[in-house]
Design a protein around this motif. Structure first.
Motif, PDB file in Angstrom:
ATOM      1  N   GLN A 128      -4.244   0.600   9.409  1.00 21.71           N
ATOM      2  CA  GLN A 128      -4.551  -0.003   8.118  1.00 21.71           C
ATOM      3  C   GLN A 128      -3.655   0.554   7.018  1.00 21.71           C
ATOM      4  N   VAL A 129      -3.474   1.864   6.972  1.00 22.30           N
ATOM      5  CA  VAL A 129      -2.621   2.487   5.955  1.00 22.30           C
ATOM      6  C   VAL A 129      -1.177   2.011   6.101  1.00 22.30           C
ATOM      7  N   SER A 130      -0.711   1.910   7.352  1.00 20.64           N
ATOM      8  CA  SER A 130       0.661   1.423   7.586  1.00 20.64           C
ATOM      9  C   SER A 130       0.821   0.000   7.070  1.00 20.64           C
ATOM     10  N   GLY A 131      -0.192  -0.842   7.318  1.00 21.86           N
ATOM     11  CA  GLY A 131      -0.144  -2.222   6.832  1.00 21.86           C
ATOM     12  C   GLY A 131      -0.114  -2.294   5.319  1.00 21.86           C
ATOM     13  N   MET A 132      -0.849  -1.389   4.660  1.00 24.74           N
ATOM     14  CA  MET A 132      -0.854  -1.367   3.188  1.00 24.74           C
ATOM     15  C   MET A 132       0.525  -1.021   2.645  1.00 24.74           C
ATOM     16  N   PHE A 133       1.199  -0.042   3.277  1.00 26.08           N
ATOM     17  CA  PHE A 133       2.543   0.342   2.814  1.00 26.08           C
ATOM     18  C   PHE A 133       3.548  -0.785   3.069  1.00 26.08           C
ATOM     19  N   VAL A 134       3.407  -1.448   4.218  1.00 30.33           N
ATOM     20  CA  VAL A 134       4.319  -2.562   4.526  1.00 30.33           C
ATOM     21  C   VAL A 134       4.154  -3.676   3.498  1.00 30.33           C
ATOM     22  N   GLU A 135       2.883  -3.993   3.187  1.00 33.20           N
ATOM     23  CA  GLU A 135       2.623  -5.049   2.208  1.00 33.20           C
ATOM     24  C   GLU A 135       3.122  -4.641   0.817  1.00 33.20           C
ATOM     25  N   MET A 136       3.003  -3.364   0.480  1.00 28.43           N
ATOM     26  CA  MET A 136       3.511  -2.875  -0.799  1.00 28.43           C
ATOM     27  C   MET A 136       5.023  -3.088  -0.892  1.00 28.43           C
ATOM     28  N   ALA A 137       5.726  -2.830   0.206  1.00 26.74           N
ATOM     29  CA  ALA A 137       7.180  -2.978   0.205  1.00 26.74           C
ATOM     30  C   ALA A 137       7.596  -4.449   0.142  1.00 26.74           C
ATOM     31  N   ILE A 138       6.864  -5.301   0.846  1.00 29.50           N
ATOM     32  CA  ILE A 138       7.238  -6.716   0.902  1.00 29.50           C
ATOM     33  C   ILE A 138       6.992  -7.406  -0.434  1.00 29.50           C
ATOM     34  N   PHE A 139       5.803  -7.160  -1.024  1.00 27.94           N
ATOM     35  CA  PHE A 139       5.422  -7.872  -2.240  1.00 27.94           C
ATOM     36  C   PHE A 139       5.687  -7.072  -3.514  1.00 27.94           C
ATOM     37  N   GLN A 140       6.330  -5.903  -3.381  1.00 26.44           N
ATOM     38  CA  GLN A 140       6.659  -5.079  -4.545  1.00 26.44           C
ATOM     39  C   GLN A 140       5.413  -4.795  -5.402  1.00 26.44           C
ATOM     40  N   LEU A 141       4.378  -4.315  -4.743  1.00 29.22           N
ATOM     41  CA  LEU A 141       3.104  -4.054  -5.428  1.00 29.22           C
ATOM     42  C   LEU A 141       3.168  -2.735  -6.188  1.00 29.22           C
ATOM     43  N   ASN A 142       2.248  -2.577  -7.126  1.00 31.69           N
ATOM     44  CA  ASN A 142       2.167  -1.352  -7.910  1.00 31.69           C
ATOM     45  C   ASN A 142       1.884  -0.160  -6.994  1.00 31.69           C
ATOM     46  N   HIS A 143       2.810   0.810  -7.037  1.00 27.53           N
ATOM     47  CA  HIS A 143       2.708   1.935  -6.114  1.00 27.53           C
ATOM     48  C   HIS A 143       1.429   2.743  -6.338  1.00 27.53           C
ATOM     49  N   TRP A 144       1.102   2.985  -7.615  1.00 29.71           N
ATOM     50  CA  TRP A 144      -0.058   3.826  -7.881  1.00 29.71           C
ATOM     51  C   TRP A 144      -1.353   3.181  -7.372  1.00 29.71           C
ATOM     52  N   SER A 145      -1.486   1.888  -7.526  1.00 30.13           N
ATOM     53  CA  SER A 145      -2.688   1.195  -7.051  1.00 30.13           C
ATOM     54  C   SER A 145      -2.829   1.314  -5.539  1.00 30.13           C
ATOM     55  N   VAL A 146      -1.703   1.135  -4.842  1.00 30.17           N
ATOM     56  CA  VAL A 146      -1.733   1.226  -3.374  1.00 30.17           C
ATOM     57  C   VAL A 146      -2.002   2.658  -2.934  1.00 30.17           C
ATOM     58  N   PHE A 147      -1.337   3.631  -3.590  1.00 27.86           N
ATOM     59  CA  PHE A 147      -1.535   5.030  -3.205  1.00 27.86           C
ATOM     60  C   PHE A 147      -2.985   5.471  -3.427  1.00 27.86           C
ATOM     61  N   ILE A 148      -3.584   5.012  -4.524  1.00 22.81           N
ATOM     62  CA  ILE A 148      -4.991   5.355  -4.772  1.00 22.81           C
ATOM     63  C   ILE A 148      -5.879   4.756  -3.664  1.00 22.81           C
ATOM     64  N   GLY A 149      -5.577   3.490  -3.287  1.00 22.81           N
ATOM     65  CA  GLY A 149      -6.336   2.863  -2.188  1.00 22.81           C
ATOM     66  C   GLY A 149      -6.182   3.631  -0.889  1.00 22.81           C
ATOM     67  N   VAL A 150      -4.930   4.047  -0.588  1.00 27.54           N
ATOM     68  CA  VAL A 150      -4.677   4.818   0.643  1.00 27.54           C
ATOM     69  C   VAL A 150      -5.425   6.147   0.599  1.00 27.54           C
ATOM     70  N   PHE A 151      -5.392   6.800  -0.554  1.00 26.01           N
ATOM     71  CA  PHE A 151      -6.087   8.084  -0.699  1.00 26.01           C
ATOM     72  C   PHE A 151      -7.581   7.949  -0.360  1.00 26.01           C
ATOM     73  N   PHE A 152      -8.224   6.951  -0.946  1.00 29.92           N
ATOM     74  CA  PHE A 152      -9.663   6.777  -0.687  1.00 29.92           C
ATOM     75  C   PHE A 152      -9.941   6.354   0.757  1.00 29.92           C
ATOM     76  N   VAL A 153      -9.053   5.538   1.323  1.00 29.43           N
ATOM     77  CA  VAL A 153      -9.211   5.140   2.732  1.00 29.43           C
ATOM     78  C   VAL A 153      -9.190   6.365   3.638  1.00 29.43           C
ATOM     79  N   VAL A 154      -8.210   7.253   3.438  1.00 30.02           N
ATOM     80  CA  VAL A 154      -8.075   8.448   4.294  1.00 30.02           C
ATOM     81  C   VAL A 154      -9.254   9.398   4.092  1.00 30.02           C
ATOM     82  N   VAL A 155      -9.576   9.690   2.814  1.00 34.98           N
ATOM     83  CA  VAL A 155     -10.647  10.651   2.531  1.00 34.98           C
ATOM     84  C   VAL A 155     -11.994  10.155   3.063  1.00 34.98           C
ATOM     85  N   ILE A 156     -12.323   8.910   2.784  1.00 30.80           N
ATOM     86  CA  ILE A 156     -13.637   8.380   3.200  1.00 30.80           C
ATOM     87  C   ILE A 156     -13.713   8.234   4.711  1.00 30.80           C
ATOM     88  N   THR A 157     -12.606   7.830   5.339  1.00 32.23           N
ATOM     89  CA  THR A 157     -12.617   7.722   6.805  1.00 32.23           C
ATOM     90  C   THR A 157     -12.866   9.078   7.453  1.00 32.23           C
TER      91      THR A 157
END
Length: 375
Positions: A128-157
């Protein structure tokens, strides 16, 4: 008594069911209260003031909500379909709303409680985290928003993996304790059954013989018959007390007292007892086992042997206690009854051995290690 046990068992089962229901209800409450975090999905549509952002939210949010409820409340294939939809909604909606990276938290938060293998939960999180980074690179998404999402995904998991593993460990421990309680109950029932057999078998044999003797003496020697009847009454009261002790946990009055009782009981049947090497002191468990063995042996001799003499011998050799009970009766024991089987089980439980020879007369031999009870 059986009715009381059944009622107690039903009461315990009701308490356990109520406890499980409360735990399930509490978990459900916290699961749904976590939906309040979806208010962050509103931040970007509010800031952008674009109709497309609100339309995308209006489409994605109901699908997410239905999938979340299905994943939480269903089982089997439906649950896994709901999880797949949850992941798909996250990847489909994140390009329209960078704040929606929190969508990925919800499926991975529940996965550790469903996947019994922690490695699979880690693989799902990594994918899931890998997919989020791939999508961030493809669609040029806001890095901070994605990183915050990844942080909570890892911590909560990782946090939920810990709690899920703890929950499984507690469940295993609970099952093990229930099994131990069940085995202890079965063992206690078997002990009471063996002890009652030995206690009542011996006592009732003595009562039967004394009653028969009293019946013969009642006309020729009334005073002797009255004495025998008085002894029958005394033996009956003593038997009642011993049964109570057996139910609560049998405690012998001592091997010496048991041999004296055996001598008196055998004398009633005109059988002489010769005892040699009686030990002065033994551990309580060993002494109890030997007392019950003596009692069962004497009961069998009085019932079946037609003997006139019995010999008991106690010897300590090479750190072991050897006990022999022999008679000059007819022998011929071909199979063990419940009394002898109970005696063998008690002896073997202390690491000892029991053997029987019954060709000419009967000889019962018990071999116990010294300090068996302590060991």
């Amino acid at each position: 008594m059986e009715c009381d046990e059944s009622q107690e068992s039903q009461k315990l089962e009701r308490v356990l069911l109520e406890k499980r229901w409360k735990e399930r209800r509490a978990r459900r409450f916290f699961r749904y209260i976590s939906l309040t975090y979806t208010v962050f999905f509103l931040i970007e549509p509010i800031l952008r003031h674009e109709r497309d952002a609100w339309i995308a939210l209006a489409i994605a949010y109901p699908i997410f909500l239905i999938s979340f409820i299905a994943a939480a409340e269903t089982k089997g294939r439906t649950r896994w379909v709901a999880y797949t939809v949850l992941f798909a909604v996250g990847y489909a909606y994140m390009p329209f709303n960078a704040g929606a990276s929190g969508l990925f938290v919800y499926p991975v938060a529940m996965l550790p409680f469903i996947l019994k293998n922690p490695r699979k939960a880690l693989i799902a999180m990594g994918a899931q985290v890998s997919g989020m980074f791939v999508e961030m690179a493809i669609f040029q998404l806001n890095h901070w928003s994605v990183f915050i999402g990844v942080f909570f995904v890892v911590v909560i998991t990782l946090t939920n993996m810990y709690y899920a593993e703890q929950e499984r460990s507690n469940a295993k421990l609970k099952l093990a304790n229930e099994e131990i309680e069940h085995l202890a109950t079965v063992a206690e029932r078997e002990r009471i059954a063996r002890d009652l057999h030995d206690l009542l078998g011996h006592t009732l044999t003595v009562i039967a013989l004394k009653s028969e003797l009293a019946g013969k003496l009642i006309t020729s020697d009334p005073s002797a018959a009255a004495s025998e009847i008085a002894e029958i009454q005394q033996t009956s009261r003593k038997a009642l007390a011993e049964v109570r002790e057996a139910v609560l946990g049998y405690r012998s009055q001592g091997l010496s007292a048991e041999v004296d009782r055996a001598r008196k009981a055998l004398a009633t049947a005109d059988i002489k007892l010769v005892c040699d090497g009686l030990p002065n002191e033994l551990p309580i468990v060993e002494e109890t086992v030997l007392c019950l063995a003596v009692r069962e042996s004497v009961t069998n001799i009085m019932r079946h042997s037609e003997a006139t003499e019995v010999w008991m011998q106690f010897r300590f050799r090479d750190g072991r206690l050897h006990v022999t009970v022999a008679d000059n009766g007819k022998g011929g024991i071909k199979e063990e009854g419940s009394g002898l089987r109970g005696m063998r089980e008690r002896v073997e439980a202390l690491g000892g051995r029991l053997s029987i020879q019954s060709e000419v007369g009967t000889q019962l031999t018990i071999d116990l290690p010294q300090g068996a009870a302590t060991a």
